[in-house]
Write an enzyme that holds these catalytic residues in place. Structure first.
Site, PDB file in Angstrom:
ATOM      1  CG  HIS A   1      -0.236   0.029   2.527  1.00 10.68           C
ATOM      2  ND1 HIS A   1       0.187  -1.115   3.163  1.00 10.68           N
ATOM      3  CD2 HIS A   1       0.132   1.055   3.339  1.00 10.68           C
ATOM      4  CE1 HIS A   1       0.770  -0.803   4.306  1.00 10.68           C
ATOM      5  NE2 HIS A   1       0.759   0.512   4.434  1.00 10.68           N
TER       6      HIS A   1
ATOM      7  CG  HIS B   1       2.744   6.134  11.349  1.00 10.87           C
ATOM      8  ND1 HIS B   1       3.574   6.901  10.557  1.00 10.87           N
ATOM      9  CD2 HIS B   1       2.628   4.946  10.701  1.00 10.87           C
ATOM     10  CE1 HIS B   1       3.931   6.216   9.485  1.00 10.87           C
ATOM     11  NE2 HIS B   1       3.391   5.021   9.550  1.00 10.87           N
TER      12      HIS B   1
END
Length: 287
Positions: A116, A180
């Site tokens: 992705h 993140h």
């Protein structure tokens, strides 16, 4: 460089965005991403260069610092099936040869399966995976040791110089980040099965939602918007310590901005989305 012939778009990606099928979260990010996609349609690129990381899928036992793909596909992931990319293989070969002559011993990659990190920005900004000729440029953002901020900036600059001689409209994408820390990247291993990866993510998701660092994200966006290379180098080199394992993906933003000619890449939006465990942003070089 003719600035009208190159457009840079940097955008966060997240598997959480794909899992959010009802689009309950990240409304500001989605809106800005749609605006950037409109810019791309108006720009109508002849070629797309994608600087992306690898989540230890394409590269496990051997991990190149920098690579250029001569052929590549996208693996099946989440609700999306597998698909082939329309790689501009001839031009990719020329890029490899150029980089080797200017001191970058890149890995030449054939038939690699990308995830992705490449698929999401191509789908979101360009449409179908095979809508445009593309050159995937993997940058190691996951498996230490990682390239320094200075080396990443110089790598992007070298690709920009190559593109100076390409008479095409080029969309340059940087994808990943911002802050993140996915549980699957916090462990120092190179051979997780899909089942082990899913278990780690499930067990660590609650804590991962607390690891967004808006202060670091703001510094990155400010430095991109003024193209402050010294600040960007410092931010890359402290990314993991300050903003989590996934923040290492900011390397793709720096490489893309440098390949775009070092023009300001200004934010359209910043939105922390805890449900996607990521500080999400979109930035472009549009005037």
């Amino acid at each position: 460089m003719n600035s009208d012939r190159r457009l840079v778009v940097c955008a966060s990606h997240s598997p959480g965005k794909e899992r959010d099928v009802e689009q309950a979260f990240g409304h500001k990010f989605r809106s800005a991403l749609a605006s950037a996609a409109d810019d791309v349609r108006r720009f109508d690129p002849d070629l797309v260069i994608v600087f992306g990381g690898d989540h230890r899928r394409a590269f496990r036992q051997v991990v190149p610092t920098f690579g250029v793909a001569l052929s590549a596909s996208i693996i099946a992931e989440g609700r999306h099936g597998a698909g082939d990319l329309q790689v501009a293989s001839g031009l990719a070969r020329e890029l490899c040869e150029y980089l080797l002559t200017v001191g970058f011993d890149i890995a030449v990659c054939r038939d690699i399966g990308l995830d992705h990190a490449f698929a999401q920005p191509i789908r979101d900004l360009v449409g179908a995976l095979d809508a445009k000729p593309v050159i995937p440029v993997p940058v190691n953002c996951a498996t230490a040791p990682l390239p320094t901020g200075r080396r990443v900036a110089d790598f992007g600059t070298a690709i920009g110089r190559f593109l100076d001689g390409v008479d095409q409209r080029v969309l340059v994408i940087g994808t990943g980040g911002l802050s993140h820390s996915p549980p699957s990247l916090e462990v120092d291993t190179y051979d997780l099965s899909d089942e082990e990866r899913a278990r780690l993510i499930a067990d660590g998701m609650a804590e991962a939602r607390t690891k967004i660092r808006p202060d670091w994200d703001a510094e990155v966006l400010q430095a991109m918007s003024t193209w402050d290379v010294s600040a960007l180098v410092r931010l890359v080199d402290t990314a993991h310590a300050r903003a989590g394992a996934g923040a290492n993906e900011v390397r793709t933003w720096v490489a893309a901005g440098a390949a775009g000619g070092g023009r300001p890449v200004s934010p359209l939006v910043y939105e922390p989305v805890p449900e996607w465990i990521t500080g999400m942003a979109v930035a472009t070089s549009r005037s």
